[in-house]
Design a protein around this motif. Structure first.
Motif, mmCIF file in Angstrom:
data_model
loop_
_atom_site.group_PDB
_atom_site.id
_atom_site.type_symbol
_atom_site.label_atom_id
_atom_site.label_comp_id
_atom_site.label_asym_id
_atom_site.label_seq_id
_atom_site.Cartn_x
_atom_site.Cartn_y
_atom_site.Cartn_z
ATOM 1 N N SER A 82 0.799 -1.225 0.000
ATOM 2 C CA SER A 82 0.000 0.000 0.000
ATOM 3 C C SER A 82 0.832 1.274 0.000
ATOM 4 N N ARG A 83 2.004 1.248 0.585
ATOM 5 C CA ARG A 83 2.828 2.463 0.635
ATOM 6 C C ARG A 83 3.323 2.889 -0.745
ATOM 7 N N HIS A 84 3.230 1.984 -1.736
ATOM 8 C CA HIS A 84 3.670 2.304 -3.086
ATOM 9 C C HIS A 84 2.521 2.760 -3.988
ATOM 10 N N TRP A 85 1.318 2.822 -3.453
ATOM 11 C CA TRP A 85 0.134 3.215 -4.216
ATOM 12 C C TRP A 85 -0.368 4.559 -3.697
ATOM 13 N N PRO A 86 -0.784 5.480 -4.588
ATOM 14 C CA PRO A 86 -1.249 6.800 -4.143
ATOM 15 C C PRO A 86 -2.492 6.774 -3.258
ATOM 16 N N LEU A 87 -3.384 5.776 -3.443
ATOM 17 C CA LEU A 87 -4.588 5.709 -2.624
ATOM 18 C C LEU A 87 -4.799 4.303 -2.099
ATOM 19 N N SER A 88 -5.056 4.210 -0.806
ATOM 20 C CA SER A 88 -5.307 2.936 -0.130
ATOM 21 C C SER A 88 -6.634 3.051 0.606
ATOM 22 N N LEU A 89 -7.572 2.150 0.296
ATOM 23 C CA LEU A 89 -8.878 2.146 0.946
ATOM 24 C C LEU A 89 -9.060 0.875 1.759
ATOM 25 N N VAL A 90 -9.719 1.010 2.912
ATOM 26 C CA VAL A 90 -10.037 -0.135 3.772
ATOM 27 C C VAL A 90 -11.532 -0.065 4.065
ATOM 28 N N PHE A 91 -12.243 -1.192 3.858
ATOM 29 C CA PHE A 91 -13.684 -1.268 4.067
ATOM 30 C C PHE A 91 -13.992 -2.172 5.258
ATOM 31 N N SER A 92 -14.845 -1.691 6.172
ATOM 32 C CA SER A 92 -15.228 -2.523 7.312
ATOM 33 C C SER A 92 -16.599 -2.116 7.840
ATOM 34 N N VAL A 93 -17.152 -2.975 8.692
ATOM 35 C CA VAL A 93 -18.426 -2.737 9.366
ATOM 36 C C VAL A 93 -18.153 -2.748 10.861
ATOM 37 N N GLN A 94 -18.660 -1.749 11.574
ATOM 38 C CA GLN A 94 -18.463 -1.672 13.017
ATOM 39 C C GLN A 94 -19.111 -2.878 13.688
ATOM 40 N N ALA A 95 -18.391 -3.484 14.592
ATOM 41 C CA ALA A 95 -18.887 -4.622 15.372
ATOM 42 C C ALA A 95 -18.532 -4.348 16.834
ATOM 43 N N PRO A 96 -19.157 -5.045 17.771
ATOM 44 C CA PRO A 96 -18.853 -4.792 19.195
ATOM 45 C C PRO A 96 -17.347 -4.869 19.474
ATOM 46 N N GLY A 97 -16.783 -3.734 19.901
ATOM 47 C CA GLY A 97 -15.383 -3.691 20.297
ATOM 48 C C GLY A 97 -14.376 -3.598 19.162
ATOM 49 N N LYS A 98 -14.822 -3.760 17.908
ATOM 50 C CA LYS A 98 -13.875 -3.713 16.790
ATOM 51 C C LYS A 98 -14.651 -3.530 15.487
ATOM 52 N N ALA A 99 -13.942 -3.525 14.387
ATOM 53 C CA ALA A 99 -14.586 -3.473 13.078
ATOM 54 C C ALA A 99 -14.261 -4.766 12.334
ATOM 55 N N GLU A 100 -15.219 -5.268 11.577
ATOM 56 C CA GLU A 100 -15.009 -6.477 10.772
ATOM 57 C C GLU A 100 -14.861 -6.072 9.320
ATOM 58 N N PHE A 101 -13.897 -6.669 8.632
ATOM 59 C CA PHE A 101 -13.662 -6.347 7.230
ATOM 60 C C PHE A 101 -14.901 -6.598 6.386
ATOM 61 N N ALA A 102 -15.071 -5.783 5.350
ATOM 62 C CA ALA A 102 -16.201 -5.918 4.434
ATOM 63 C C ALA A 102 -15.690 -6.103 3.010
ATOM 64 N N SER A 103 -16.472 -6.811 2.203
ATOM 65 C CA SER A 103 -16.143 -6.964 0.782
ATOM 66 C C SER A 103 -17.408 -6.712 -0.028
ATOM 67 N N ASP A 104 -17.306 -6.818 -1.334
ATOM 68 C CA ASP A 104 -18.423 -6.551 -2.241
ATOM 69 C C ASP A 104 -18.939 -5.122 -2.098
ATOM 70 N N VAL A 105 -18.007 -4.185 -1.893
ATOM 71 C CA VAL A 105 -18.346 -2.772 -1.791
ATOM 72 C C VAL A 105 -18.326 -2.175 -3.194
ATOM 73 N N LYS A 106 -19.427 -1.517 -3.572
ATOM 74 C CA LYS A 106 -19.479 -0.829 -4.863
ATOM 75 C C LYS A 106 -18.819 0.527 -4.672
ATOM 76 N N LEU A 107 -17.829 0.828 -5.502
ATOM 77 C CA LEU A 107 -17.033 2.040 -5.333
ATOM 78 C C LEU A 107 -17.042 2.886 -6.599
ATOM 79 N N GLN A 108 -17.243 4.183 -6.399
ATOM 80 C CA GLN A 108 -17.115 5.152 -7.483
ATOM 81 C C GLN A 108 -16.161 6.237 -6.998
ATOM 82 N N ILE A 109 -15.171 6.562 -7.833
ATOM 83 C CA ILE A 109 -14.242 7.654 -7.520
ATOM 84 C C ILE A 109 -14.349 8.670 -8.645
ATOM 85 N N SER A 110 -14.570 9.942 -8.254
ATOM 86 C CA SER A 110 -14.674 11.032 -9.220
ATOM 87 C C SER A 110 -13.600 12.066 -8.928
ATOM 88 N N ASP A 111 -13.118 12.729 -9.988
ATOM 89 C CA ASP A 111 -12.097 13.767 -9.809
ATOM 90 C C ASP A 111 -12.760 15.084 -9.399
#
Length: 154
Positions: free
Chosen positions: A62-91
């Motif tokens: 990740s340190r070699h890429w200009p943008l790093s995204l992490v997806f998760s869902v809040q859970a009791p005491g921590k966050a759980e990773f999420a997948s199947d996230v639909k993403l749109q990035i606009s300039d």
């Protein structure tokens, strides 16, 4: 006594050499654990992070890429990773530069320096963020959905 010391030094040298070889092998294995780079228009990206090897490789890269995204869902005491996230990035002008569905909790993107708007949707709930990508550095954005966001689990 001298031969014992020489044997100890030889053993230490052999252990050091083995450690260096294992370190190189671990780095090569780490890179091979990366998911394939994909392309959307002019933007290269990769997405994944399911499993320890792949998530470790992505975190390392990740340190070699200009943008790093992490997806998760809040859970009791921590966050759980999420997948199947639909993403749109606009300039900054509102032109869409990337549209994809993340195949894991991490997404790395090679974006030109500038301002971007992120729109990430999981189970019908959308999060929006602004991010500034600067030359020579890596921006990291964590998108955390509220507890109870349904990820299609039964």
């Amino acid at each position: 006594m001298a031969s014992n010391r020489r044997g100890t030094l030889s053993l230490a040298a052999a252990m050091l050499a083995a450690g260096l070889l294992l370190g190189s092998a671990a780095q090569a294995q780490n890179e091979s654990a990366l998911p394939p780079v994909q392309k959307s228009g002019a933007v290269e990206y990769l997405s994944g992070g399911i499993g320890l090897d792949e998530s470790t490789a992505i975190k390392s890269a990740s340190r070699h890429w200009p943008l790093s995204l992490v997806f998760s869902v809040q859970a009791p005491g921590k966050a759980e990773f999420a997948s199947d996230v639909k993403l749109q990035i606009s300039d900054a002008k509102g032109a869409q530069v990337l549209e994809t569905t993340a195949s894991g909790p991490f997404l790395l993107a090679k974006l030109a320096p500038g301002s971007y708007s992120l729109r990430a949707t999981l189970a019908g709930k959308t999060l929006e963020r602004k991010v500034q990508v600067k030359a020579g550095s890596s921006a990291r954005v964590e998108l955390v959905w509220p507890a109870g966001t349904n990820q299609g689990r039964t």
